[in-house]
Motif scaffolding. Structure first.
Motif, short mmCIF file in Angstrom:
data_model
loop_
_atom_site.label_atom_id
_atom_site.label_comp_id
_atom_site.label_asym_id
_atom_site.label_seq_id
_atom_site.Cartn_x
_atom_site.Cartn_y
_atom_site.Cartn_z
N TYR A 1 0.84 -1.20 0.00
CA TYR A 1 0.00 0.00 0.00
C TYR A 1 0.87 1.25 0.00
O TYR A 1 0.62 2.19 -0.76
CB TYR A 1 -0.96 0.01 1.20
N ARG B 1 2.41 2.00 -3.33
CA ARG B 1 1.45 2.54 -4.29
C ARG B 1 1.13 3.98 -3.97
O ARG B 1 1.01 4.83 -4.84
CB ARG B 1 0.18 1.71 -4.29
N VAL C 1 -0.75 1.38 -9.59
CA VAL C 1 -1.99 0.91 -8.99
C VAL C 1 -2.73 0.06 -10.01
O VAL C 1 -3.14 0.56 -11.05
CB VAL C 1 -2.88 2.10 -8.57
N ASP C 2 -2.80 -1.22 -9.75
CA ASP C 2 -3.61 -2.04 -10.66
C ASP C 2 -4.46 -2.98 -9.83
O ASP C 2 -4.29 -3.10 -8.61
CB ASP C 2 -2.73 -2.81 -11.66
N PHE C 3 -5.38 -3.63 -10.47
CA PHE C 3 -6.32 -4.46 -9.73
C PHE C 3 -6.20 -5.89 -10.22
O PHE C 3 -6.07 -6.13 -11.42
CB PHE C 3 -7.74 -3.93 -9.90
N GLU D 1 -11.06 -6.93 -12.79
CA GLU D 1 -12.01 -5.83 -12.91
C GLU D 1 -13.02 -5.90 -11.77
O GLU D 1 -13.44 -4.90 -11.22
CB GLU D 1 -12.74 -5.87 -14.26
N ARG E 1 -11.94 -4.18 -8.78
CA ARG E 1 -11.73 -2.73 -8.84
C ARG E 1 -12.77 -2.02 -7.97
O ARG E 1 -12.45 -1.07 -7.26
CB ARG E 1 -11.83 -2.24 -10.29
N LEU F 1 -11.81 -2.68 -4.22
CA LEU F 1 -10.54 -2.18 -3.71
C LEU F 1 -10.17 -0.80 -4.23
O LEU F 1 -9.07 -0.30 -3.98
CB LEU F 1 -9.41 -3.17 -4.06
N GLY F 2 -11.09 -0.20 -4.95
CA GLY F 2 -10.78 1.06 -5.59
C GLY F 2 -10.26 2.11 -4.63
O GLY F 2 -9.23 2.75 -4.88
N GLY G 1 -6.18 -0.75 -4.57
CA GLY G 1 -6.04 -2.15 -4.96
C GLY G 1 -5.54 -3.06 -3.86
O GLY G 1 -5.29 -4.24 -4.08
#
Lengths: 1059, 489
Positions: A617, A620, A627-629, A632, A635, A638-639, A643
């Motif tokens: 965390y 990021r 920041v990726d998930f 989908e 997302r 965890l938006g 993530g």
């Protein structure tokens, strides 16, 4: 085949009698094909809810019963056939509980007369018949004709046949039917050793001398219907009758359809209408400019959901309690699943602004799960009792009660008790239960045993360890929950038995919060929080001294200078973000908004730490990682947290979205987590979770971390709404510290004990920020610490009498009552205040006579001369003649020879300050030996940050805290303090082992090690440790030869220890 | 090593040795704290009563230096060596001798010798050296350097004095006394005066336990064995009187005979109960003397015969029988029989059966030495208890070990209908049972725990009654086998 039902089932909620959990008994009954499961504990229904839940899972009917054990020793099972009968039984048990001490239920034969609504009784014959037994059965049969049975057992005692005949005779004579039973105490014969051991624990003997206290064989387990039929061959009716009895008992715990009290609907027709009215009224108050459309929609949506679930009365109850508290000026703040809703904000239950944080109400009140809303309200810790009393007054003690907490055997207690019963020596037991194994989740393995110098192959030891594992998680006794209230419409004791708590005048119900949850019974947690006390006191001081009035919701939001301060980790005394771990996180996380604080609060917790989510965390957030998930689907979940799953809700959501759990299953997972600590069992959830996630294409490593995090939540489940409530208090306290440091420090000291820091550290921090602190003085201090205006508009902090060791509030009150225009001498104080000489001596020791021009030593000598040698007021002075003479200043009578006393060196003053006030404002002890430290090249704490990272440095300071967080695998964090500030030291396990004594006992510690500076977080990694306590011991006069020096250093803080 | 005691709030350290102190352990610490500091700490139970007993014993031993010895609990001994030190060659020698001997017992002592008890206490507890000898004229100087605590005052008093800067005894000497007495009590002044010798202090000397001993010396040495026997009778009577007067009884006696040439022979006898009776002494010792007959060698004769009583304790006199015959009841006769067997065969060889609470039949009684069996067992009560109130009976004697038999019985838990024992077939006509007895699982490895037994009381066609059991249960797939364990009359 006859439907057999085992009626006499004793679970481990008959403490130290039954050797199986209710769940185990129910599950086994179902597996064996019993017609129904049954639990009948000794004068208690504490275990029935667990059995109820287990029975639902196993798809078997549960017969709720109690084994009534009467004062004469007569025992009979009692089964309520319907809701009314159940209510009467609860009432009966309450009567028995309340007339006896905690943990005892005293019932007499005559009490049974109050049962009138359809109970079935099964008299349990003892092994040895006495005449009174048949008399008692007769009485029962006469009182409850057609509802009384007599149990017969075949327990392989050698005389089963003749005993059976005797019982048949008795039954025939009294004309009551017999019913077969196996008097079950455990679900499988392999529990016999455990049953033997708990028998020993109960009788305080060892297994070797327990003798006939133990049962001869292992027959009292749940037997199959076929086996029971075989045992009672020729008496088929007797076996079949058990099934008939079970059929007649139609009562189910589901019938306790929760009877929530009617809340007065005030000006409206229905509670729902009243709730809506109050909500919109509140909305106007909260948003004087009118609330925007989005918020209106939210409120409408929430109200609709509340109406659908029929929870309006519950919200009204909480609202009423909170409103009452507020009318008394008690600060409170709601948290828990439903607390941070827009409705609760409007009602004033929470002060977390829903426009500031976006929380979905469905997460808390879910229609599909039919789960009751959960609102916990924190009140000021000093005044929570007033709120509790209000609840009692409003609903009556017969309708309001505190939930129980089931205290279970943890590793330490299990080792101690089993070890004693197995005849292990005190030494061995304490070695085993000692610090090595620490907390309960630790498992005992052979290596650890060997480390203790014990032989793991020794059979007694091996058995002990095995039994300890079995006993862990067993209920030990019931205790009262910290603040979980349940309130009912009808009398509470018709729903559940009430029992006495250890605290006089307190009672609690037999079920704990999981039980209440399982039955859908609403409860309100009335908790206490020290920080609320502090904040309220600070608000009070600001109003008095600065003429401005604030409350939790009106404190200016998002003030940049507050966040500036937080980013510098300048947070001593602030709620939540003051701990060492939090402080070292702040400069890295650099919170700038309220939601950043929410994350900060949630981040430094066992869940995310154990799940190894903290560093990802941070990376990021600092932009070091993209920041990726993972998908989908995640997302959405965890938006908000870049993530990375941080909150409990997110972990549960992952279980649903990514691992394919149904919401119901996710809920089961959450419950399993809640009991994980107690039972150590997580079932097959782990595998399903990991497989499910992998099946949906997630990396095994990510799945593993998610599950680890869920495990971490078992200790401290931390949902987003809790974090939001805590973050609000963190923000408000930071704001106070930033804008009104004097009021904050003063309030914080007046709310002690609480928080992470000692009074000494708080004062030090205050002075470091330019604050001025004045000593305790008989002419200026009050009980509490106070603020005294200075010329520049700021205020100095005057220490209060509460800081003086041994001074009670009553002493302070009498002193203040007599002070009026002030005291002009010790004698004046003595005669006007009527305080006893020892009290004055304590004040003198605390150097509180400065305004009379007397230093500590002069004052002490004078005060000691007042009383008789014993310290009591001397009788001579009480004679009117003398008192008169003394008052008129006729000093001749008492004039005594002068003795020249040596002056007190500063060092001794400081040590005495610490001994009496736990702090000194004269000097920091370390500053007095600074020249000696300089000679040995010890740096000041404040100098550390100017050094290069990676350099070897030496520092020395008083040990404030030693911590060994469970999440840090044996690493010890020590906090040292010198006259310039605080230094954090990290001690690796190896270094600790080599310096155990120094680390744990030194009060003044010297550390040499490598300096580590990372984003302005400074640590010293210890390599060498020196106990410098002797240096400080010499601050007083040099001790005479042979004199022990321990007394001098013992005045200094011992340093809070992990244990 | 540390001694601990259980107080409210946990186990606390009461005493430690130097090793423990070096590891950072402190008295009054909680055991949990101590273990955190030193995980290998060896812990034993603290026994203050035992300490006191041992201190008294040690004080008695100190009587070798002077008759005036007192204990100073918990850990001190005071000896008044006035006029006694020259016997040891002076104070230095005495102190050295004492320290040396105590070291021989494994005791580390601090010794102080001074003109007053107070001064000696002060230098022994607070002096710099393990042995401090204060010459008569130096008392004041020696005391002046010591802390107030050396005056034997309450810690509270010394602390309060310390707070006003009066930390050494020197700070009090010569100061006005009234203000001090008013603040800290007369006791302080009293102690100061005692230490300085301005005020007397008496010592409450301990009395050693009475020594019971009678003896006869013969200018004309005895030669005949009968003469010794007579002498024994002459010594036993005054010994019995001596014991009875003091209300004491003894568990052992010894007769020592001293030959003219310095050879000594001693005959020990023991009794199973406390006694002060002359006839018992005479009979038991007489038997020993008689047994010596073969190697009786008077040489030039015996000049001294001494009778000693050992292990003496206060005896609560049992009331005499109402008819005033000396207490020769059944019990007493039995005791005397035991005593005679015991002295002849050795007490460890004379045993008695006592009940033992175990469900396992062969473990439910134990053979112990008569000296260990203090009370008569109540067998009927025990048997009733054994079977939870019903008296279905067990054989009075069991076979030395269960004997395997072949039997035919109904599965799983039926009684046998037919069995062979010692090559004879028995047909069962009556059976009662089973009485299921599970093994004692504790203290042994799981593979050593034998299976559960099902006992049956059996009567065969000829009216013989047996107690047999099946070892192992069918439902646990234990391949049961049958055993004969006992016979009923």
């Amino acid at each position: 085949m006859t439907a057999y039902v085992e009626l006499a089932v004793t679970s481990n909620f008959s403490f130290l009698q039954g050797a199986s959990h209710p769940e185990e008994l129910v599950k086994t009954a179902a597996e064996l094909g019993h017609g129904a499961a049954c639990i009948a504990d000794r004068n208690s229904v504490a275990g029935v809810v667990r059995a109820h839940v287990a029975a639902k899972q196993a798809h078997i009917k549960l017969v709720v019963g109690v084994r009534l054990v009467l004062s004469g020793g007569f025992e009979t099972l009692c089964f309520p056939q319907n809701r009314t009968a159940y209510g009467q039984l609860c009432k009966l048990l309450s009567t028995g509980n309340l007339r006896a001490a905690k943990g005892v239920c005293e019932l007499h034969m005559a009490d049974l007369r109050n049962l009138s609504a359809g109970h079935i009784f099964v008299a349990m014959p003892p092994y040895e018949f006495r005449d009174d037994f048949s008399g008692n059965v007769q009485w029962l049969a006469d009182a409850f004709p057609g509802q009384t049975y007599l149990a017969v057992t075949r327990l392989y005692r050698g005389n089963d046949e003749s005993r059976l005949e005797g019982l048949f005779d008795l039954a025939a004579r009294l004309n009551i039917p017999l019913v077969a039973s196996n008097d079950v105490h455990y679900h499988t014969p392999s529990r016999r050793p455990l049953q033997d051991v708990i028998t020993c624990i109960r009788h305080h003997c060892t297994i070797f001398n327990a003798g006939f206290l133990l049962n001869a064989n292992a027959e009292r387990y749940l037997k199959s219907p076929t086996e029971m039929a075989r045992l009672f061959k020729g008496y088929d009716a007797v076996v079949g009758r058990s099934g008939e009895i079970a059929t007649q008992c139609r009562f189910s715990l589901d019938e306790l359809a929760y009877e929530y009290p009617d809340e007065p609907s005030g000006n409206s027709a229905t509670p729902q209408a009243e709730l809506e009215r109050l909500t919109w009224l509140g909305a106007k108050r909260r948003f004087p400019g009118g609330c925007d459309e989005k918020l209106k929609q939210t409120i409408k949506h929430e109200l609709a959901l509340i109406e659908q679930m029929n929870y309006a009365p519950y919200f009204l109850t909480v609202d009423d309690i909170v409103r009452h508290a507020r009318s008394l000026g008690i600060l409170c703040q709601g948290r828990g699943s439903a607390a941070n809703s827009a409705v609760c904000y409007c009602l004033g239950i929470t002060s977390v602004d829903p426009t500031q944080i976006d929380l979905l109400f469905e997460r808390f009140v879910s229609a599909e799960r039919d789960e009751p809303p959960d609102i916990d309200v924190d009140f000021e810790h000093e005044r929570r009792e007033e709120v509790i009393q209000y609840i009692y007054t409003k609903y009556g003690r017969h309708r309001a009660g505190i939930a129980a907490t089931v205290i279970t055997y943890r590793s330490r207690s299990a080792v101690r008790e089993v070890g004693k019963a197995m005849g292990l020596s005190l030494d061995m037991v304490s070695a085993m239960s000692g610090s090595v194994w620490g907390r309960s989740s630790a498992k005992f393995n052979a290596d650890q045993v060997r480390e203790l110098g014990l032989d793991p192959t020794d059979p007694t030891l091996a058995q002990t360890l095995k039994l300890v594992r079995q006993l862990m998680g067993f209920p030990r006794h019931l205790s009262q929950h910290v603040g979980g209230f349940i309130i009912t419409r009808g009398p509470l004791d018709h729903v559940i038995p009430i029992a006495n708590a250890a605290m006089p005048g307190r009672t609690f119900i037999e079920w704990d919060k999981n039980d209440l949850d399982a039955l859908g019974i609403l409860k309100i947690d009335v908790l206490s929080l020290g920080m609320l006390t502090c904040i309220r006191k600070a608000f009070g001081l600001i109003e008095r001294h600065y003429g401005k009035s604030y409350d939790l919701a009106t404190v200016p939001k998002e003030a940049p200078r507050v966040y500036d301060m937080i980013c510098k980790a300048d947070t001593v005394g602030v709620f939540q973000i003051e701990s060492r771990a939090q402080m070292s996180m702040l400069p890295r996380l650099r919170p700038r908004t309220f939601y950043d604080l929410v994350i900060e609060v949630a981040l430094v917790r066992p869940g995310p730490i154990q799940g190894d989510m903290v560093h990802p965390y941070l990376k990021r957030r600092q932009g070091l990682e993209k920041v990726d998930f993972p998908s989908e689907a995640l997302r959405d979940v965890l938006g908000k947290t870049l993530g990375i799953p941080l909150f409990q809700e997110q972990a549960m959501k992952i279980a649903i979205v990514a691992a394919g759990f149904t919401p119901g299953e996710a809920d089961q997972l959450r419950r399993a987590m809640a009991t994980f600590k107690r039972t150590g069992q997580i079932g097959d959830f782990r595998e399903r979770f990991l497989k499910g996630m992998q099946g949906n294409g997630y990396a095994p490593d990510f799945a593993e971390r998610c599950f680890k995090q869920i495990e971490g939540f078992s200790d401290y489940g931390f949902p987003e709404s809790h974090a939001a409530s805590f973050a609000l208090l963190a923000y408000v306290s930071s704001w106070l510290k930033c804008c009104y440091p004097d009021a904050f420090a003063c309030a914080l000291l007046n709310a002690q004990p609480m928080g992470f820091y000692s009074a000494s550290s708080i004062i030090r921090d205050f002075r470091d920020h330019g604050g001025q602190v004045l000593p305790v003085d008989v002419n200026s201090s009050t009980w509490d610490h106070t603020l005294e205006p200075l010329k520049d508009g700021a205020h100095a902090l005057r220490l209060g009498f509460r800081q003086v060791k041994g001074i009670h509030k009553a002493d302070s009150t009498s002193l203040l009552a007599a002070r009026a225009g002030g005291f002009d001498s010790i004698r004046d104080l003595y005669f006007r205040s009527h305080l006893p000489a020892p009290t004055l001596e304590r004040l003198a020791r605390a150097d509180a006579f400065g305004s009379l021009g007397m230093d500590r030593r002069d004052a002490l000598w004078a005060v000691q001369g007042l009383g008789a040698a014993s310290g009591a007021r001397s009788s001579l002075e009480d004679l009117p003649l003398y008192a008169n003479a003394l008052l008129q200043g006729n000093e001749d009578l008492q004039r005594e020879q002068e003795i020249a006393l040596p002056t007190m060196p500063l060092g001794e003053h400081v040590i005495e300050d610490y001994a009496t006030l736990k702090l000194s404002i004269k000097a920091h002890p370390v500053s007095l030996v600074r020249d000696r430290l300089d000679a040995r090249r010890f740096l000041c704490a404040s100098a550390l940050s100017h050094q290069a990272s990676g350099k070897m440095v030496s520092i020395a300071g008083l040990v404030l805290v030693r911590q060994r967080p469970g999440t840090a695998s044996g690493v010890i964090f020590a906090t040292l303090e010198d006259e310039t500030g605080i230094a954090n030291v990290i001690i690796w396990p190896k270094v600790f082992e080599a310096n155990r004594k120094t680390v744990l006992t030194a009060r003044f510690l010297g550390v040499t090690g490598m300096l580590q500076i990372e984003q302005s977080v400074v640590h010293v990694i210890a390599r060498e440790l020196t106990d410098l306590s002797d240096q400080l011991a010499q601050l007083g006069d040099l001790p005479a030869p042979g004199q022990k020096v321990a007394g001098v250093t013992s005045a200094l803080p011992k340093g809070r220890n992990f244990q | 090593m540390a001694l601990v005691t259980l107080v409210s709030g946990g186990t606390r350290i009461m005493a430690i040795n130097t090793d423990a102190a070096r590891s950072g352990i402190m008295v009054d610490q909680s055991l949990a704290d101590a273990r955190a500091i030193c995980p290998t700490l060896n812990v034993q139970d603290h026994d203050p009563a035992g300490d006191l007993r041992d201190l008294e014993k040690l004080a008695c031993w100190c009587i070798r230096y002077s008759p005036w010895v007192a204990t100073d609990a918990p850990d001190g001994i005071i000896i008044d060596i006035t006029g006694a030190s020259h016997l040891m060659g002076g104070e230095d020698k005495l102190a050295e001798d004492l320290r040396h001997r105590l070291a021989g017992f494994g005791l580390k002592a601090r010794i102080g010798i001074a003109k007053t008890m107070g001064a000696a206490w002060a230098v022994s507890h607070f002096g710099a050296a393990p042995v401090s000898i204060v010459k008569d004229g130096d008392t004041t100087t020696a005391l002046a350097r010591l802390p107030i605590a050396a005056l034997r005052v309450w810690t509270d008093t010394s602390d309060r004095l310390g707070q006003v800067g009066l930390k050494n005894i020197g700070a009090l000497i010569g100061k006005p006394r009234a203000p001090l007495a008013a603040r800290y009590g007369e006791a302080l002044i009293h102690r100061l005066d005692q230490a300085l010798g301005h005020r007397d202090e008496s010592l409450a000397a301990i009395a050693p336990p009475p020594d019971y001993r009678t003896s006869s010396a013969f200018p004309e040495p005895l030669l005949l064995q009968e003469q010794i026997q007579e002498c024994l009778i002459d010594l036993a009577a005054p010994m019995a009187r001596l014991l009875e007067e003091k209300g004491y009884g003894a568990r052992g006696f010894s007769l020592s005979i001293y030959r003219v040439d310095g050879d000594v022979r001693t005959f020990f006898v023991r009794t199973s109960a406390l006694t002060h009776r002359a006839d018992i002494m005479v009979r038991l010792i007489g038997e020993k003397l008689a047994a010596m007959a073969d190697d009786y060698d008077p040489g030039c004769g015996f000049e001294l015969v001494v009778l000693n009583a050992h292990d003496t304790e206060i005896i609560t006199a049992r009331q005499q029988e109402l008819d005033h015959r000396p207490g020769m009841g059944e019990r007493s006769a039995f005791d005397m029989l035991i005593d005679r067997y015991g002295n002849r065969l050795g007490f460890e060889n004379v045993g008695r059966f006592v009940p033992y609470e175990s469900h396992i039949p062969e473990r439910s009684e134990r053979l112990i030495s008569v000296t260990d069996a203090q009370t008569t067992p109540n067998w009927p009560e025990f048997t009733r208890h054994l079977q939870q109130g019903h008296m279905s009976g067990r054989p009075i004697a069991l076979l030395p070990r269960p004997e395997q038999i072949a039997a035919i019985a109904e599965v799983p838990d039926g009684a046998p209908v037919l069995f062979d024992w010692r090559r004879v077939s028995h047909r069962v006509v009556k059976a009662e049972g089973p009485e299921r007895i599970a093994p004692e699982w504790w203290g042994r490895r799981s593979q050593e725990v034998e299976p559960t037994r099902d006992y049956f009381r059996i009567e065969d066609m000829d009216g013989y009654r047996f107690w047999i059991f099946r070892l192992g249960l069918y439902e646990r797939l234990e391949k049961p086998s049958w055993y004969m364990h006992g016979l009923f009359p």
